[in-house]
Design an enzyme around this catalytic site. Structure first.
Site, PDB file in Angstrom:
ATOM      1  N   LYS A  17       0.852  -1.191   0.000  1.00  0.00           N
ATOM      2  CA  LYS A  17       0.000   0.000   0.000  1.00  0.00           C
ATOM      3  C   LYS A  17       0.882   1.233   0.000  1.00  0.00           C
ATOM      4  CE  LYS A  17      -2.813   2.858   3.032  1.00  0.00           C
ATOM      5  NZ  LYS A  17      -3.376   3.080   4.372  1.00  0.00           N
ATOM      6  N   GLU A  70      -8.485  12.273  12.286  1.00  0.00           N
ATOM      7  CA  GLU A  70      -7.577  11.191  12.686  1.00  0.00           C
ATOM      8  C   GLU A  70      -6.688  11.606  13.846  1.00  0.00           C
ATOM      9  OE1 GLU A  70      -5.158   7.524  10.710  1.00  0.00           O
ATOM     10  OE2 GLU A  70      -6.222   8.977   9.491  1.00  0.00           O
TER      11      GLU A  70
END
Length: 430
Positions: free
Chosen positions: A185, A230
């Protein structure tokens, strides 16, 4: 007044006084109009948090050792501070705000600042803190309210260093590298430049973001302004928490359709895989500092006005005296903003992204004299130009995994730019 100490060993002397307030009211409304845009700081969520202004002390540092140098400097400030604190909760007394560049080789420095004035609220308690280099005898009241901020005018948007077509090409190349087995990723970002005919007031952006995105932490440090969903890490009297987001889907505005989309997101193997990478990277980084940890087996869907995310809240009990900044440094960059494996993903970002992220996607937040604090990831954000405050550079990024589609990732990055674009726009409801 700002100061950059020359010697690492010498304590830095400051005088800090914190007094309780009956009620601070709206924290963001205390930010004054007559302070330079890059001297306003904020960390506010649902009315609680901290705001501040002015500079009693400032540190700028860069390179791979930026976190260690900031930590060492803060230790010297803590040792040399004379603190009188009538409140005694995390965020009162001596406090610094910080913002760090994503990359070791960024041209933009990290910035740690001790504001001259901080106003805070936590669980119904309010306070004001003043920090000076000299003993002060003035009363610890709140300043008179400032006039409300003006909206930016004649806004114009232009591609930044990475245009949508550049971004699509980078995503396609990343997918090819993933297929070749180089990485699992990688998170790729792009930018958008907004220009106003008048200086952009961070107070305008902060109020608009807080109004529209109550599930986020609305932040400002040294001209970097945003609303991050976040939480990289929070350390609060021995409890460590982190909110991990990875896996995103755009909202339609139709509640029934969005409910179906939330279900598909929660079942999406691509998004669940991306999310698992991010959670694992956080748990692995926190483990050496924790005596016990709770990692939920499956994520929940966090609903924001523009998008929905897969989210997991990791909680741990601190096993050492690592400060919130030290924990943030151990977590950065997590898989949520870098990729997996991290080192290879960060190298690929440097190769494919063709821009300096600056402090976008780096840690941003605050820390007190006990090491408690909260650090988010600087997402959904923009950096007001230091030399020309009429210009702000907005950023958004997406996690790229096997099966990612370039056009879909362009659309997702566009959706992630909406909070800052909307916050800049004049308020038609006024």
């Amino acid at each position: 007044m700002s100061m950059q100490p020359a010697s690492r060993a010498t304590p830095v002397s400051v005088v800090v006084r914190t007094a309780a307030l009956d009620d601070a009211g709206s924290l963001l409304e205390h930010l004054p109009a007559d302070v330079p845009h890059d001297e306003l700081v904020s960390w506010v969520r649902r009315g609680d948090g901290l705001v501040g202004w002015g500079e009693a002390l400032v540190l700028e540092t860069s390179g791979p050792s930026r976190f260690a140098e900031a930590e060492a400097w803060w230790d010297r400030v803590r040792v040399g501070a004379a603190v009188r604190n009538e409140v005694g909760v995390p965020g009162s007394g001596l406090v610094c705000f910080g913002s760090f560049p994503f990359s070791d080789d960024s041209n933009e420095p990290a910035r740690l600042v001790v504001p001259s004035t901080v106003v805070g609220r936590r669980e119904g308690r309010s306070w004001v803190t003043r920090t000076t280099l000299e003993p002060q005898l003035s009363p610890l009241g709140l300043p008179e309210p400032s006039p409300p901020p003006d909206a930016p005018t004649d806004l114009a948007f232009a591609d930044g260093d990475v245009s949508p077509s550049d971004y699509a090409h980078a995503v396609a190349e990343a997918v090819a590298r993933i297929a070749a087995g180089e990485i699992d990723k990688v998170v790729l970002a792009r930018d958008l430049v907004a220009t106003s005919s008048t200086p952009i007031d961070p107070r305008w952006l902060l109020r608009r973001l807080a109004e529209s995105y109550e599930n986020t932490w609305v932040f400002a440090v040294a001209g970097l302004v945003g609303a991050t969903p976040e939480l990289l890490v929070r350390r609060d009297k021995g409890l460590i928490t982190s909110r991990v987001l990875a896996g995103t889907i755009r909202r339609t505005g139709d509640d029934e359709a969005d409910l179906a989309l939330a279900g598909s997101l929660a079942r999406s193997s691509k998004d669940l895989e991306e999310h698992e990478y991010a959670v694992r990277s956080v748990a692995d980084a926190l483990a050496p500092h924790s005596s016990s940890m709770n990692v939920p087996e499956s994520p929940f869907v966090l609903h924001l006005p523009n998008v929905m995310h897969l989210a997991t809240d990791v909680a741990a009990v601190s096993a050492d005296d690592a400060s919130s900044l030290a924990l943030a440094a151990s977590l950065h960059p997590s898989a949520a903003v870098g990729g997996t494996p991290t080192a290879a993903a960060v190298r690929l970002i440097g190769e494919l992204e063709h821009m300096d992220r600056g402090r976008y996607a780096g840690p941003v937040g605050w820390m007190d004299g006990n090491g408690d604090g909260a650090w988010g990831i600087a997402l959904r954000s923009g950096a007001i130009d230091r030399d020309d405050p009429r210009q702000i550079r907005l950023y958004a990024g997406c996690g790229i995994v096997a099966g990612s589609d370039p056009e879909s990732e362009v659309a997702e990055s566009t959706a992630k730019l909406i909070p800052m674009r909307d916050a800049l726009a004049p308020d038609h409801h006024a």
